[in-house]
Design an enzyme around this catalytic site. Structure first.
Site, PDB file in Angstrom:
ATOM      1  N   HIS A   1       9.161 -10.309  14.880  1.00  0.00           N
ATOM      2  CA  HIS A   1       8.260 -10.735  13.805  1.00  0.00           C
ATOM      3  C   HIS A   1       7.616 -12.089  14.105  1.00  0.00           C
ATOM      4  CE1 HIS A   1       7.129 -12.008   9.693  1.00  0.00           C
ATOM      5  NE2 HIS A   1       7.161 -10.726   9.357  1.00  0.00           N
TER       6      HIS A   1
ATOM      7  N   ASP B   1       9.403 -18.783  11.208  1.00  0.00           N
ATOM      8  CA  ASP B   1       9.586 -17.336  11.299  1.00  0.00           C
ATOM      9  C   ASP B   1      10.885 -17.039  12.052  1.00  0.00           C
ATOM     10  OD1 ASP B   1       8.909 -14.446  11.712  1.00  0.00           O
ATOM     11  OD2 ASP B   1       6.969 -15.080  10.962  1.00  0.00           O
TER      12      ASP B   1
ATOM     13  N   SER C   1       2.719 -10.428   6.018  1.00  0.00           N
ATOM     14  CA  SER C   1       3.151 -11.280   7.137  1.00  0.00           C
ATOM     15  C   SER C   1       2.102 -11.319   8.230  1.00  0.00           C
ATOM     16  CB  SER C   1       4.439 -10.725   7.768  1.00  0.00           C
ATOM     17  OG  SER C   1       5.570 -11.183   7.100  1.00  0.00           O
TER      18      SER C   1
END
Lengths: 656, 82
Positions: A105, A32, A435
């Site tokens: 994220h 990520d 996600s």
């Protein structure tokens, strides 16, 4: 995350779940944007030594040193050679050339999958509670492959290479890139190598819904995860001057609006730009919006940026209206000014008031966090949908999990909106996407792995899929927010994950590396293509009949070729073979099949399977006989094996 | 005009490595140098794939594809977060 552990039943009975010692032996690799190691979710209190199998390291770099890792965050690396080769040297004033997450994220996904419990977590008071990852005692290894300019396949492959060498047990990848064949897609190729090593690989299905054929990461050795809502909402009501109220959602926290009606203006009427309704940067006329609440249409630019645009033009609030693209799906944001998002229907009604009243007024009322919202889950409109465009005979997505308004750990580098002007620092943020659902399933896969260390990745996926649910407790079918109607297996796959049931599935549909090679042979892959995927010099046995239909998958996707192979009576029969492995106690399982359409008949032979010992395998055949239907017709069904205690369910799609 | 370099991932059939090479990376490098004197290996891969990534012109990539032991020369792909 807060709430999702409860929503998934993880908080109900600790005795149902594997002992903490076995979970702490599981290592989850997350590819990520890196990691924010100072997040409280990486507190390692109470965790024992790093598993002896671990071969990884904590790589040093900008604002990141070896001491950033501990017994929770056991590894962190970054991969930027491909990125720098394409886009030039990393600008270290904008992003850290290290595993540090400057985006948020990666911290969100890694804490979702395995964050330690943090009491008193919330985003600006929203979604309060104890935040924890799904496998709260599992270890995390962060592999930073995504940068401001994107994530490149050479870096992703390098990270997968490293994660395999490091001995991770689970891989979580909340990223995707188009729809290449399996032998041309680096995620698919790398995931095959991981699967060969017994690593469970979970990937996001994509956010290109609700259109059909929009899935990413559809290789059958990958567990493909779509997104659903949970029973939590953040209502913020629009109260018009004509007395009508409309329900919206918001995560705004700050100075509230005065307790009175304020002038209301449509952005399209406060701008000279042709797309002024979208509240793009510098598009609003301050003279027309100052002191007013502005209605902006969703689309083109970021939702939170629209609020920034309104604020910069002197507006005091915003109503953000969905258009047909997003329908009734509401995504809550931590706007910089009092703002709420409303669905398309409400938006249209609000606009008709705006256009008909010469002096329209409005106010927004914020109601905080509400739980117990029903129905839930519903399939998120953005969640990518089947059919599978690469191999229509393999049903994808495999499963859905929580992916809407998920609170989890966040970077200290940017505020909750991600906007440069947002100087707020938050330990947790609420965001949405597949996600967010993917790391839920990665963590749950880790729990299953801890409970059953010898299970293959396919067995773990089978357990998660065959125990997933497709109905609410009242017996109604799961809904799709995009249509307001029942969702189908093209939307939810096998259904919504139920980790408590997945720990004891009774039977599993297992798959070996050889089975996947047979699948590639059935797809008529050349030996070069097979070697690209498998790294082995293999050839397909010409004497063997290879059928995609016989891949021992826990779901069925049946294509009836209209007018082909039909009997004189107009019906077509297709036969599938499946093998079930007993992973529970001895038992006699009976099959029940159902079809939504009388155009298809399902016959299971034998329809009773008796298992007398552990790991015993039994094979059955299922024949689907369909009468002719117009091309493009779809219908759905289900096969369920049950011994009275376990239910081993498989979704079926029929396409003509 | 095919002169601009871009990143490729080169998949190698390791079982076809000539016995004259002692290590597969030497073979990879030799294959690469046969089409481009200046190209360097960015990453070599052993567990995820057999091969390496490098920067090549379109013409060099085409020439490399035709070399013995090359399974595929795939252009870099950009992925995005979901």
């Amino acid at each position: 995350t807060t709430r999702t552990p409860l929503f998934l039943g993880l908080d109900t009975d600790p005795d149902l779940f594997p002992q903490s010692d076995s979970v702490s032996e599981v290592i989850i690799g997350v590819l990520d944007t890196g990691v924010w190691p100072e997040s409280k979710s990486f507190d390692d209190t109470g965790l024992g030594p790093v598993p002896s199998t671990w071969k990884g390291m904590c790589e040093e770099g900008t604002n990141f040193n070896a001491s950033s890792c501990n017994r929770k965050l056991i590894g962190a690396r970054y991969f930027a050679k491909g990125y720098e080769a394409m886009l030039g040297p990393i600008d270290e004033t904008k992003e850290s050339k290290s595993p540090r997450d400057d985006d948020g994220h990666g911290t969100h996904t890694s804490t979702t999958t395995a964050g330690s419990p943090v009491q008193g977590a919330s985003l600006l008071g929203y979604a309060p509670g104890t935040a924890r990852g799904m496998a709260a005692r599992a270890r995390v290894a962060a592999y930073k492959v995504c940068w401001i300019g994107g994530c490149f396949s050479s870096d992703i492959l390098a990270a997968l290479e490293q994660a395999i060498s490091d001995n991770v047990n689970v891989l979580s990848m909340s990223l995707g890139g188009g729809m290449a064949d399996y032998h041309r897609d680096s995620v698919s190729i790398g995931a095959f190598a991981a699967m060969e090593k017994g690593i469970f690989v979970s990937c996001s299905a994509g956010n290109a819904g609700p259109n059909s054929y929009t899935l990413s990461n559809v290789a059958p050795w990958i567990t493909t995860v779509g997104a659903g809502t949970i029973d939590r909402d953040f209502p913020a009501y629009v109260q018009l001057g004509n007395g009508k109220n409309f329900s919206g959602v918001s995560l705004f926290k700050g100075d509230m609006l005065p307790e009175k009606q304020l002038s209301f203006v449509y952005a399209g009427n406060a701008s000279t730009a042709s797309n002024g309704n979208l509240c793009m940067m510098d598009s609003l006329d301050p003279a027309k919006v100052a002191g007013k609440i502005v209605l902006c249409d969703r689309g083109m630019n970021a939702r939170v940026q629209k609020g920034q645009v309104v604020k910069q033009a002197g507006g005091v609030g915003m109503v953000l209206a969905n258009t047909a693209t997003n329908g009734e799906e509401l995504v809550a944001d931590a706007h910089l000014l009092p703002a709420t998002a409303v669905g398309e229907k409400s938006g249209d009604l609000i606009k008709s008031y705006l256009f008909s009243d010469p002096n329209p007024t409005v106010t927004i009322l914020f109601a905080g966090t509400k739980v117990g919202i029903q129905p839930s889950p519903v399939v998120a409109a953005f969640s990518s949908r089947g059919p599978n465009s690469i191999t229509p005979e393999i049903l994808k997505p495999d499963i859905i999990a929580p992916g809407v308004n998920i609170l989890a750990g966040w970077t200290g580098a940017v505020g909750p909106t991600g906007l440069a002007v947002d100087k707020r620092h938050v330990g947790f943020n609420i965001i949405s996407g597949t996600s967010m659902s993917c790391p839920h399933v990665s963590g749950l896969g880790a729990l299953v792995k801890a409970a059953h260390p010898g299970w293959s990745p396919a067995a773990i996926r089978s357990a998660l899929m065959t125990t997933a649910y497709t109905q609410y407790k009242n017996g109604q079918k799961l809904e799709d927010v995009a249509t307001g109607k029942p969702s189908t297996p093209f939307d939810h796959g096998a259904g919504h994950v139920d980790p408590v049931a997945a720990l004891d599935p009774g039977l599993v549909y297992d798959l070996s590396v050889e089975d996947y090679v047979d699948f590639l042979c059935a797809l008529k892959y050349t030996s070069s293509q097979i070697t690209t995927l498998t790294k082995k010099n293999l050839t397909c046995d010409a004497s063997k009949t290879h059928r995609v239909a016989d891949l021992n998958y826990p779901s069925f996707a049946i294509s009836f070729e209209t007018g082909q192979g039909s009997s004189p009576g107009g019906s077509t029969a297709v036969k599938y073979r499946r093998t079930l492995t007993n992973v529970g106690s001895p038992g006699t399982y009976k099959a029940i099949s159902s079809s939504d359409s009388d155009a298809v008949k399902i016959s299971v032979v034998p329809d009773v399977l008796q298992f007398v010992e552990a790991n015993e395998k039994k094979t059955y055949t299922v024949t689907f006989t369909g009468v002719s239907r117009p091309s493009g017709t779809n219908s759905f069904g289900r096969i369920q094996w049950s011994d009275g205690k376990h239910v081993v369910g498989s979704p079926i799609t029929f396409s003509w | 005009h095919g002169l601009e370099k871009t990143t490729y991932i080169v998949h190698m059939a390791k079982s076809q490595m000539p016995p004259s090479f002692h290590h597969h990376t030497h073979w990879y490098d030799s294959s690469l140098k046969s089409v481009s004197e200046s190209a360097q290996m960015m990453y070599t891969y052993e567990k995820a794939i057999h091969g390496f990534s490098t920067r090549l012109t379109e013409t060099e990539a085409r020439l490399l594809t035709a070399r013995p032991g090359i399974l595929a020369v795939l252009p870099e792909m950009r992925y995005q977060l979901h």
